[in-house]
Scaffold this motif. Structure first.
Motif, PDB file in Angstrom:
ATOM      1  N   PRO B 198      33.946  42.873  51.980  1.00 21.08           N
ATOM      2  CA  PRO B 198      35.118  42.284  51.333  1.00 21.08           C
ATOM      3  C   PRO B 198      34.625  41.408  50.180  1.00 21.08           C
ATOM      4  O   PRO B 198      33.661  40.657  50.345  1.00 21.08           O
ATOM      5  N   ASN B 199      35.257  41.517  49.031  1.00 21.69           N
ATOM      6  CA  ASN B 199      34.732  40.786  47.877  1.00 21.69           C
ATOM      7  C   ASN B 199      35.847  40.343  46.960  1.00 21.69           C
ATOM      8  O   ASN B 199      36.921  40.937  46.935  1.00 21.69           O
ATOM      9  N   ILE B 200      35.560  39.275  46.225  1.00 20.46           N
ATOM     10  CA  ILE B 200      36.554  38.788  45.281  1.00 20.46           C
ATOM     11  C   ILE B 200      35.862  38.128  44.093  1.00 20.46           C
ATOM     12  O   ILE B 200      34.890  37.390  44.247  1.00 20.46           O
ATOM     13  N   ASP B 201      36.375  38.479  42.930  1.00 22.36           N
ATOM     14  CA  ASP B 201      35.865  37.939  41.681  1.00 22.36           C
ATOM     15  C   ASP B 201      36.642  36.649  41.422  1.00 22.36           C
ATOM     16  O   ASP B 201      37.838  36.673  41.172  1.00 22.36           O
ATOM     17  N   MET B 202      35.944  35.508  41.489  1.00 23.03           N
ATOM     18  CA  MET B 202      36.658  34.236  41.464  1.00 23.03           C
ATOM     19  C   MET B 202      37.142  33.858  40.069  1.00 23.03           C
ATOM     20  O   MET B 202      38.228  33.326  39.898  1.00 23.03           O
ATOM     21  N   LEU B 203      36.324  34.093  39.053  1.00 18.47           N
ATOM     22  CA  LEU B 203      36.699  33.626  37.714  1.00 18.47           C
ATOM     23  C   LEU B 203      37.185  34.736  36.790  1.00 18.47           C
ATOM     24  O   LEU B 203      37.803  34.455  35.769  1.00 18.47           O
ATOM     25  N   GLY B 204      36.887  35.997  37.151  1.00 18.16           N
ATOM     26  CA  GLY B 204      37.252  37.113  36.276  1.00 18.16           C
ATOM     27  C   GLY B 204      38.720  37.101  35.868  1.00 18.16           C
ATOM     28  O   GLY B 204      39.041  37.100  34.678  1.00 18.16           O
ATOM     29  N   PRO B 205      39.640  37.080  36.839  1.00 16.05           N
ATOM     30  CA  PRO B 205      41.054  37.147  36.477  1.00 16.05           C
ATOM     31  C   PRO B 205      41.509  35.979  35.588  1.00 16.05           C
ATOM     32  O   PRO B 205      42.228  36.188  34.610  1.00 16.05           O
ATOM     33  N   ILE B 206      41.078  34.774  35.904  1.00 16.47           N
ATOM     34  CA  ILE B 206      41.513  33.633  35.109  1.00 16.47           C
ATOM     35  C   ILE B 206      40.903  33.705  33.704  1.00 16.47           C
ATOM     36  O   ILE B 206      41.557  33.387  32.700  1.00 16.47           O
ATOM     37  N   THR B 207      39.672  34.165  33.614  1.00 12.63           N
ATOM     38  CA  THR B 207      39.033  34.311  32.306  1.00 12.63           C
ATOM     39  C   THR B 207      39.786  35.348  31.471  1.00 12.63           C
ATOM     40  O   THR B 207      40.044  35.138  30.284  1.00 12.63           O
ATOM     41  N   GLN B 208      40.162  36.447  32.110  1.00 10.00           N
ATOM     42  CA  GLN B 208      40.911  37.481  31.391  1.00 10.00           C
ATOM     43  C   GLN B 208      42.259  36.950  30.907  1.00 10.00           C
ATOM     44  O   GLN B 208      42.675  37.231  29.785  1.00 10.00           O
ATOM     45  N   SER B 209      42.935  36.210  31.774  1.00 14.57           N
ATOM     46  CA  SER B 209      44.233  35.654  31.381  1.00 14.57           C
ATOM     47  C   SER B 209      44.091  34.730  30.178  1.00 14.57           C
ATOM     48  O   SER B 209      44.903  34.770  29.250  1.00 14.57           O
ATOM     49  N   ILE B 210      43.063  33.886  30.225  1.00 13.84           N
ATOM     50  CA  ILE B 210      42.857  32.955  29.109  1.00 13.84           C
ATOM     51  C   ILE B 210      42.508  33.737  27.843  1.00 13.84           C
ATOM     52  O   ILE B 210      42.982  33.413  26.749  1.00 13.84           O
ATOM     53  N   ALA B 211      41.702  34.787  28.000  1.00 14.04           N
ATOM     54  CA  ALA B 211      41.331  35.618  26.844  1.00 14.04           C
ATOM     55  C   ALA B 211      42.580  36.191  26.179  1.00 14.04           C
ATOM     56  O   ALA B 211      42.720  36.154  24.958  1.00 14.04           O
ATOM     57  N   SER B 212      43.499  36.692  26.989  1.00 12.74           N
ATOM     58  CA  SER B 212      44.737  37.237  26.416  1.00 12.74           C
ATOM     59  C   SER B 212      45.547  36.129  25.755  1.00 12.74           C
ATOM     60  O   SER B 212      46.107  36.306  24.681  1.00 12.74           O
ATOM     61  N   HIS B 213      45.595  34.981  26.434  1.00  8.18           N
ATOM     62  CA  HIS B 213      46.386  33.874  25.927  1.00  8.18           C
ATOM     63  C   HIS B 213      45.850  33.392  24.574  1.00  8.18           C
ATOM     64  O   HIS B 213      46.611  33.125  23.647  1.00  8.18           O
ATOM     65  N   LEU B 214      44.524  33.307  24.473  1.00  8.64           N
ATOM     66  CA  LEU B 214      43.923  32.811  23.231  1.00  8.64           C
ATOM     67  C   LEU B 214      43.709  33.935  22.225  1.00  8.64           C
ATOM     68  O   LEU B 214      43.414  33.673  21.057  1.00  8.64           O
ATOM     69  N   ASN B 215      43.783  35.163  22.722  1.00 12.22           N
ATOM     70  CA  ASN B 215      43.489  36.324  21.895  1.00 12.22           C
ATOM     71  C   ASN B 215      42.045  36.276  21.380  1.00 12.22           C
ATOM     72  O   ASN B 215      41.768  36.531  20.213  1.00 12.22           O
ATOM     73  N   VAL B 216      41.144  35.916  22.264  1.00  9.93           N
ATOM     74  CA  VAL B 216      39.712  35.812  21.961  1.00  9.93           C
ATOM     75  C   VAL B 216      38.956  36.432  23.135  1.00  9.93           C
ATOM     76  O   VAL B 216      39.377  36.275  24.278  1.00  9.93           O
ATOM     77  N   SER B 217      37.878  37.142  22.863  1.00  8.95           N
ATOM     78  CA  SER B 217      37.089  37.718  23.949  1.00  8.95           C
ATOM     79  C   SER B 217      36.182  36.671  24.578  1.00  8.95           C
ATOM     80  O   SER B 217      35.614  35.845  23.856  1.00  8.95           O
ATOM     81  N   PRO B 218      36.004  36.736  25.896  1.00  6.27           N
ATOM     82  CA  PRO B 218      35.039  35.825  26.535  1.00  6.27           C
ATOM     83  C   PRO B 218      33.615  36.188  26.095  1.00  6.27           C
ATOM     84  O   PRO B 218      33.349  37.322  25.734  1.00  6.27           O
ATOM     85  N   SER B 219      32.730  35.198  26.155  1.00  4.65           N
ATOM     86  CA  SER B 219      31.362  35.422  25.667  1.00  4.65           C
ATOM     87  C   SER B 219      30.582  36.367  26.568  1.00  4.65           C
ATOM     88  O   SER B 219      29.693  37.064  26.110  1.00  4.65           O
TER      89      SER B 219
END
Lengths: 396, 396
Positions: B198-219
């Motif tokens: 069982p696994n879960i990506d802790m920061l991936g979803p929030i990082t993606q949401s912020i990326a869409s919100h800012l319209n900038v790709s994560p580093s």
């Protein structure tokens, strides 16, 4: 005992009728002492006047214009599902949003907003958003893509929740939330989706995964920090660490879990404090030319001693700033930040550390305290468990 | 300068051939000083012998039996997608897993495990898992459904990542990860899914949401804590706060952002430290019967002073424990934890606080430092912004 009502809060109009699906969410009666679980009614029902004032204040400060009239109409489209519409209206009844300030343009140079909403302290969502924003440093630098975060903690009633989401919609903010009560989380999601607010449930997915893994249902109540033995050990570690700061009480070095040694301005104090908050008793010993180190440093288990070193140029810059902030005059301790002295002192420290080969040397140049702490604790646990793969283990 | 090789690490067999899809992940050459970005090869390629030893040690300590032979065979099923199979085999080549200890039963009373894997410090995933576990307090109490967490920080190469996931599969653990590099995160997910972890990506979803919100790709790079002005202000706040602890330097009270006043053992010190780590300069002033309070306390802006109070019974219990740990004998300061004295001192404090009606009184009974800190900061920001809805704002 002061009650909350003695604060200089403006008079709040209370919504005449407030009916919720969930009856236990009706505000509790006022209570004598101020604590989050027993906030007086005035506080529970505080609403838009303050929010509007804040909104206006921010608008003035940033030179930004807030309202988007077109979008607002769309947000309150009567075609929304009745339940949420009803809730939205309940909130609207009592609101005079900053909208009434009446500008239609939006100046986006003021930055995008992220609203962090929590039913608890909010530290978890703040921490996670901070970490996620680390992925955008390349663009945040010099506010290239400016971001403003706003933390709303202790939000455990639907009315304030809806108010915040509505404000997020107006401002074009995204909402990141941690709400333990599944019905609150669901309401947040629905309201955000209906009002076109990008949103993400920060703890829901991980809580669900853990629930499946443990085969136990989550409590659904706001997080309580349990006051366990471990908690009190952490408090004790903090108190110990403060008392040991800057070479104080060398006779207690044997009681420390971790001992840090390094020249002035290598970050020993904040690093000690950071580690102590994780439950480690830390002592730090400054290495100063001409001042003998305490004998106890060489008598304790060398596996718990860590040397800190730093690039001389960086150290000089930090010391210059330090000397200035301490108000050293030119003559006073002038050698403290002089390059020759800095190099000589680092060399002196290097020789001491070299004579104690079990002490690892940790390079702190360019590292934040959090990063140095991670290195120290990895080594600490590696040594403790005599293995280098698994790291820091905890029992719950 | 000590290199890592001077540590007493066991000799590690290095895998003779290591080929990765991603060539930049090939271990870097050894470096003179020890820091996470430049770990010598021996450390990069450390692998299963340590893990096996740890696994055995844990197994022995907990009385738990580790291997599940059947499952293991299934895990390495040759029908897995070729890329991951190849990676898995690469890792297996060099492993002597605890499996070889050879017990087939699993004693689940030792608790379920959660592996937290991070390419950085790991503090974010640790914090989030801790918060999520707060939802299971009802069952964690007395280890009713025991949980063991293991933090693996600085995991930035595929080999160690696969090793950890494999161990998680063996142990029946779940994996929560924060991996900034999308290819590492994808590999973690794939490997977990294939091996039934069982696994879960802790920061991936929030990082993606912020990326869409800012319209900038994560580093996509591991998180760097930026050493900004704000960072240095935090360090300064910590240093200020330590110097002001326990009523020291009352002449500096005007320099503090927040001043805490309360009787002994109301948690002033750890609360001050916690707040200072968030960048607030905090001073605390003990209220002790018979000891006059510093005059400066009444001269500074009363809006920044906070009184702490506590239930007398709880205070007595804490003080008794404190007196014991300080080794007070019966005669010595015996009234410190005596009920009459405790009540009298709290009453004395109450009168002082009542004479200063602007100071809010915060009830700390049963609250963790983190919770009291949230209350203090909510009030602090409410007062600062003269409004009570929006909370703590920050610019990035």
């Amino acid at each position: 005992m002061i009650t909350f009502s003695s604060f200089s809060l403006p008079n709040l109009r209370l919504a005449p009728t407030t009916s919720y699906a969930n009856p236990q969410r009706i505000p509790k009666p006022p209570n004598a002492s101020y604590e989050p679980d027993s906030e007086p009614q005035a506080r529970k029902l505080k609403g838009s006047p303050q929010l509007a004032r804040w909104s206006r204040a921010r608008s003035l400060r940033s030179g930004r214009k807030l309202d988007r009239a077109g979008q607002r109409t769309q947000l309150l489209d009567p075609n929304h599902p009745p339940q949420l519409k009803e809730r939205a209206l309940l909130v609207t009844k009592d609101t005079t949003l900053a909208a009434s300030d009446g500008d239609d343009d939006v100046d986006m140079t003021a930055g995008k907003s992220i609203y962090m909403v929590s039913d608890g302290t909010g530290w978890t969502v703040e921490h996670a958003v901070g970490a996620a924003l680390g992925q955008f440093e390349h663009c945040l630098v010099d506010r290239g893509c400016a971001v403003n975060t706003h933390l709303f903690s202790g939000i455990d009633d639907l009315e304030r929740l809806m108010e915040i989401i509505k404000q997020a919609a107006k401002e074009g903010a995204m909402v990141v939330y941690t709400l333990a009560d599944p019905s609150m989380a669901e309401s947040a999601k629905q309201a955000c989706n209906i009002w076109g607010v990008p949103n993400i449930d920060m703890l829901g997915p991980i809580t669900q995964s853990i629930a499946s893994h443990l085969n136990v249902s989550p409590s659904g109540g706001p997080r309580k920090y349990p006051l366990t033995d471990e908690y009190f050990r952490r408090i004790e570690a903090i108190e110990f660490t403060i008392k040991q700061d800057d070479g104080a009480l060398p006779q207690n070095l044997h009681k420390a879990d971790i001992v840090l040694a390094g020249v002035s301005r290598t970050g020993k104090t904040p690093l000690s404090i950071y580690l102590s908050q994780k439950g480690y008793k830390v002592a730090n010993v400054p290495i100063v030319m001409g001042v003998p180190l305490p004998e106890t440093l060489f008598e304790i288990d060398p596996e718990k001693v860590f040397g800190l070193t730093i690039n001389p140029l960086v150290l000089q810059t930090i010391r210059r700033a330090r000397a200035k902030s301490l108000g050293f005059s030119e003559g006073m301790r002038s050698n403290y930040s002089e390059m020759d002295h800095v190099r000589e002192e680092l060399e002196y420290a290097r020789r001491i550390l070299a004579r104690n080969p079990v002490w690892p040397i940790i390079e702190v140049t360019g590292k934040a305290i959090e990063e140095t702490a991670a290195v120290v604790l990895r080594l600490y646990h590696d040594r403790k468990h005599k293995c280098s793969m698994p790291r820091i283990s905890k029992r719950y």
